[in-house]
Write a protein that holds these residues in place. Structure first.
Motif, PDB file in Angstrom:
ATOM      1  N   ILE A 104       0.813  -1.215   0.000  1.00 32.80           N
ATOM      2  CA  ILE A 104       0.000   0.000   0.000  1.00 32.80           C
ATOM      3  C   ILE A 104       0.846   1.264   0.000  1.00 32.80           C
ATOM      4  O   ILE A 104       0.461   2.289  -0.571  1.00 32.80           O
ATOM      5  CB  ILE A 104      -1.006  -0.002   1.175  1.00 32.80           C
ATOM      6  CG1 ILE A 104      -2.004   1.132   0.963  1.00 32.80           C
ATOM      7  CG2 ILE A 104      -0.291   0.133   2.503  1.00 32.80           C
ATOM      8  CD1 ILE A 104      -3.273   1.006   1.706  1.00 32.80           C
ATOM      9  N   GLU A 144       1.827   2.157  -3.511  1.00 39.91           N
ATOM     10  CA  GLU A 144       0.629   2.640  -4.202  1.00 39.91           C
ATOM     11  C   GLU A 144       0.254   4.046  -3.739  1.00 39.91           C
ATOM     12  O   GLU A 144      -0.114   4.896  -4.561  1.00 39.91           O
ATOM     13  CB  GLU A 144      -0.552   1.697  -3.954  1.00 39.91           C
ATOM     14  CG  GLU A 144      -0.417   0.348  -4.623  1.00 39.91           C
ATOM     15  CD  GLU A 144      -1.614  -0.535  -4.312  1.00 39.91           C
ATOM     16  OE1 GLU A 144      -2.748  -0.111  -4.598  1.00 39.91           O
ATOM     17  OE2 GLU A 144      -1.404  -1.633  -3.775  1.00 39.91           O
ATOM     18  N   LEU A 145       0.342   4.310  -2.419  1.00 38.92           N
ATOM     19  CA  LEU A 145       0.072   5.648  -1.902  1.00 38.92           C
ATOM     20  C   LEU A 145       1.046   6.659  -2.502  1.00 38.92           C
ATOM     21  O   LEU A 145       0.643   7.749  -2.925  1.00 38.92           O
ATOM     22  CB  LEU A 145       0.187   5.681  -0.372  1.00 38.92           C
ATOM     23  CG  LEU A 145      -1.000   5.183   0.433  1.00 38.92           C
ATOM     24  CD1 LEU A 145      -0.623   5.017   1.904  1.00 38.92           C
ATOM     25  CD2 LEU A 145      -2.185   6.126   0.302  1.00 38.92           C
ATOM     26  N   THR A 155       0.278   7.192  -6.311  1.00 39.30           N
ATOM     27  CA  THR A 155      -1.003   7.882  -6.476  1.00 39.30           C
ATOM     28  C   THR A 155      -0.889   9.353  -6.096  1.00 39.30           C
ATOM     29  O   THR A 155      -1.305  10.234  -6.847  1.00 39.30           O
ATOM     30  CB  THR A 155      -2.093   7.199  -5.631  1.00 39.30           C
ATOM     31  OG1 THR A 155      -2.237   5.847  -6.077  1.00 39.30           O
ATOM     32  CG2 THR A 155      -3.421   7.920  -5.737  1.00 39.30           C
ATOM     33  N   VAL A 185      -8.776   7.660  -4.519  1.00 36.64           N
ATOM     34  CA  VAL A 185      -8.845   6.910  -3.270  1.00 36.64           C
ATOM     35  C   VAL A 185     -10.191   6.236  -3.031  1.00 36.64           C
ATOM     36  O   VAL A 185     -10.245   5.213  -2.346  1.00 36.64           O
ATOM     37  CB  VAL A 185      -8.450   7.775  -2.047  1.00 36.64           C
ATOM     38  CG1 VAL A 185      -7.077   8.374  -2.230  1.00 36.64           C
ATOM     39  CG2 VAL A 185      -9.463   8.847  -1.763  1.00 36.64           C
ATOM     40  N   HIS A 197      -9.014   2.997  -6.141  1.00 31.12           N
ATOM     41  CA  HIS A 197      -8.339   2.086  -5.211  1.00 31.12           C
ATOM     42  C   HIS A 197      -9.242   1.532  -4.103  1.00 31.12           C
ATOM     43  O   HIS A 197      -8.851   0.601  -3.407  1.00 31.12           O
ATOM     44  CB  HIS A 197      -7.133   2.780  -4.574  1.00 31.12           C
ATOM     45  CG  HIS A 197      -6.054   3.118  -5.555  1.00 31.12           C
ATOM     46  ND1 HIS A 197      -5.233   2.170  -6.114  1.00 31.12           N
ATOM     47  CD2 HIS A 197      -5.673   4.302  -6.087  1.00 31.12           C
ATOM     48  CE1 HIS A 197      -4.383   2.755  -6.942  1.00 31.12           C
ATOM     49  NE2 HIS A 197      -4.630   4.054  -6.949  1.00 31.12           N
ATOM     50  N   ASN A 198     -10.393   2.154  -3.900  1.00 28.43           N
ATOM     51  CA  ASN A 198     -11.315   1.741  -2.830  1.00 28.43           C
ATOM     52  C   ASN A 198     -10.651   1.723  -1.456  1.00 28.43           C
ATOM     53  O   ASN A 198     -10.932   0.865  -0.630  1.00 28.43           O
ATOM     54  CB  ASN A 198     -11.925   0.359  -3.130  1.00 28.43           C
ATOM     55  CG  ASN A 198     -12.794   0.391  -4.357  1.00 28.43           C
ATOM     56  OD1 ASN A 198     -13.610   1.287  -4.516  1.00 28.43           O
ATOM     57  ND2 ASN A 198     -12.610  -0.580  -5.236  1.00 28.43           N
ATOM     58  N   TRP A 199      -9.766   2.681  -1.208  1.00 30.95           N
ATOM     59  CA  TRP A 199      -9.118   2.775   0.096  1.00 30.95           C
ATOM     60  C   TRP A 199     -10.068   3.357   1.134  1.00 30.95           C
ATOM     61  O   TRP A 199      -9.946   3.062   2.318  1.00 30.95           O
ATOM     62  CB  TRP A 199      -7.872   3.651   0.027  1.00 30.95           C
ATOM     63  CG  TRP A 199      -6.720   3.041  -0.716  1.00 30.95           C
ATOM     64  CD1 TRP A 199      -6.424   1.713  -0.830  1.00 30.95           C
ATOM     65  CD2 TRP A 199      -5.719   3.735  -1.452  1.00 30.95           C
ATOM     66  NE1 TRP A 199      -5.291   1.548  -1.587  1.00 30.95           N
ATOM     67  CE2 TRP A 199      -4.834   2.775  -1.981  1.00 30.95           C
ATOM     68  CE3 TRP A 199      -5.475   5.072  -1.717  1.00 30.95           C
ATOM     69  CZ2 TRP A 199      -3.729   3.113  -2.742  1.00 30.95           C
ATOM     70  CZ3 TRP A 199      -4.380   5.407  -2.465  1.00 30.95           C
ATOM     71  CH2 TRP A 199      -3.518   4.436  -2.978  1.00 30.95           C
ATOM     72  N   ALA A 205      -6.092   5.019   4.827  1.00 28.89           N
ATOM     73  CA  ALA A 205      -5.911   3.917   3.873  1.00 28.89           C
ATOM     74  C   ALA A 205      -5.080   2.800   4.478  1.00 28.89           C
ATOM     75  O   ALA A 205      -5.399   1.613   4.314  1.00 28.89           O
ATOM     76  CB  ALA A 205      -5.261   4.440   2.590  1.00 28.89           C
ATOM     77  N   ASN A 246      -7.275   1.096   7.139  1.00 31.28           N
ATOM     78  CA  ASN A 246      -8.306   0.283   6.485  1.00 31.28           C
ATOM     79  C   ASN A 246      -7.723  -0.953   5.817  1.00 31.28           C
ATOM     80  O   ASN A 246      -8.437  -1.939   5.609  1.00 31.28           O
ATOM     81  CB  ASN A 246      -9.078   1.110   5.452  1.00 31.28           C
ATOM     82  CG  ASN A 246     -10.039   2.098   6.101  1.00 31.28           C
ATOM     83  OD1 ASN A 246     -10.274   2.067   7.310  1.00 31.28           O
ATOM     84  ND2 ASN A 246     -10.575   2.993   5.304  1.00 31.28           N
ATOM     85  N   ALA A 247      -6.436  -0.918   5.477  1.00 32.95           N
ATOM     86  CA  ALA A 247      -5.771  -2.082   4.881  1.00 32.95           C
ATOM     87  C   ALA A 247      -5.331  -3.083   5.944  1.00 32.95           C
ATOM     88  O   ALA A 247      -4.765  -4.129   5.621  1.00 32.95           O
ATOM     89  CB  ALA A 247      -4.573  -1.640   4.050  1.00 32.95           C
ATOM     90  N   GLY A 267       1.846   5.720   6.509  1.00 32.15           N
ATOM     91  CA  GLY A 267       0.981   6.012   5.364  1.00 32.15           C
ATOM     92  C   GLY A 267       0.752   7.508   5.216  1.00 32.15           C
ATOM     93  O   GLY A 267       0.780   8.042   4.100  1.00 32.15           O
TER      94      GLY A 267
END
Length: 190
Positions: free
Chosen positions: A2, A5-6, A9, A32, A36-38, A70, A73-74, A84
């Protein structure tokens, strides 16, 4: 992972987010929430509200909160959520830092050149469009309610919206005071 990806993005958002933080909001929401559905749409709306109430640029504040949320939530811990936040914040600021260093001498030397002036004439309406897109992104059922499900919440939300818009636009009420008054109104009316 993640964090990569963060970084990617938010680096892209920082690179293409002309017009400042409010213009970035629609890009951030698209990435987001949609791509990505974060975060859920409701979580994103809450983050935007928090970002507006805390000191600092909204784009950077949003990146900080999104990065943390994010990661949490991951399934990562609080400490990894802070990483993050750091990753997203650094990534959204890095392109501006690099671009400003790269173009500062160029811009100062050529800012009156007709081609540079023409580019900025094209960018100005694009920035206004991005700001309008950000406003439309926030006009959702999470923010206003739904007329079909809760007419009272919808009508009160529209009234609060109009009072805030007219108060800040026509009567020049301080945005900080307006946020406090609208928060108080929400607390009393809901």
């Amino acid at each position: 992972m993640i964090y990569l990806e963060l970084f990617i993005t938010f680096f892209q958002i920082g690179l293409f987010g002309f017009g400042g933080g409010y213009a970035m909001l629609s890009m951030i929401q698209g990435e987001v929430v949609t791509s990505h559905n974060w975060l859920s749409s409701a979580e994103f709306t809450d983050i935007v509200a928090i970002s507006q109430m805390t000191p600092g640029p909204i784009g950077i504040n949003s990146a900080t909160y999104v990065g943390y949320t994010a990661a949490i939530n991951a399934g990562y811990s609080h400490a990894w959520g802070i990483l993050g936040s750091i990753t997203a914040t650094f990534a959204v600021v890095l392109p501006s830092f690099i671009l400003m260093i790269a173009i500062s001498k160029f811009f100062l030397k050529y800012q009156k050149h007709p081609m540079v002036e023409a580019v900025f004439k094209g960018l100005r309406p694009a920035v206004v469009g991005l700001l309008a897109a950000a406003a439309l992104v926030l006009m959702t059922a999470e923010n206003f309610g739904s007329y079909q499900t809760d007419k009272y919440q919808f009508i009160v939300s529209i009234i609060i919206f109009l009072i805030a818009f007219i108060g800040t636009r026509k009567f020049k009420v301080s945005p900080i005071l307006m946020i406090a008054l609208c928060g108080l109104a929400g607390w009393i009316l809901y």
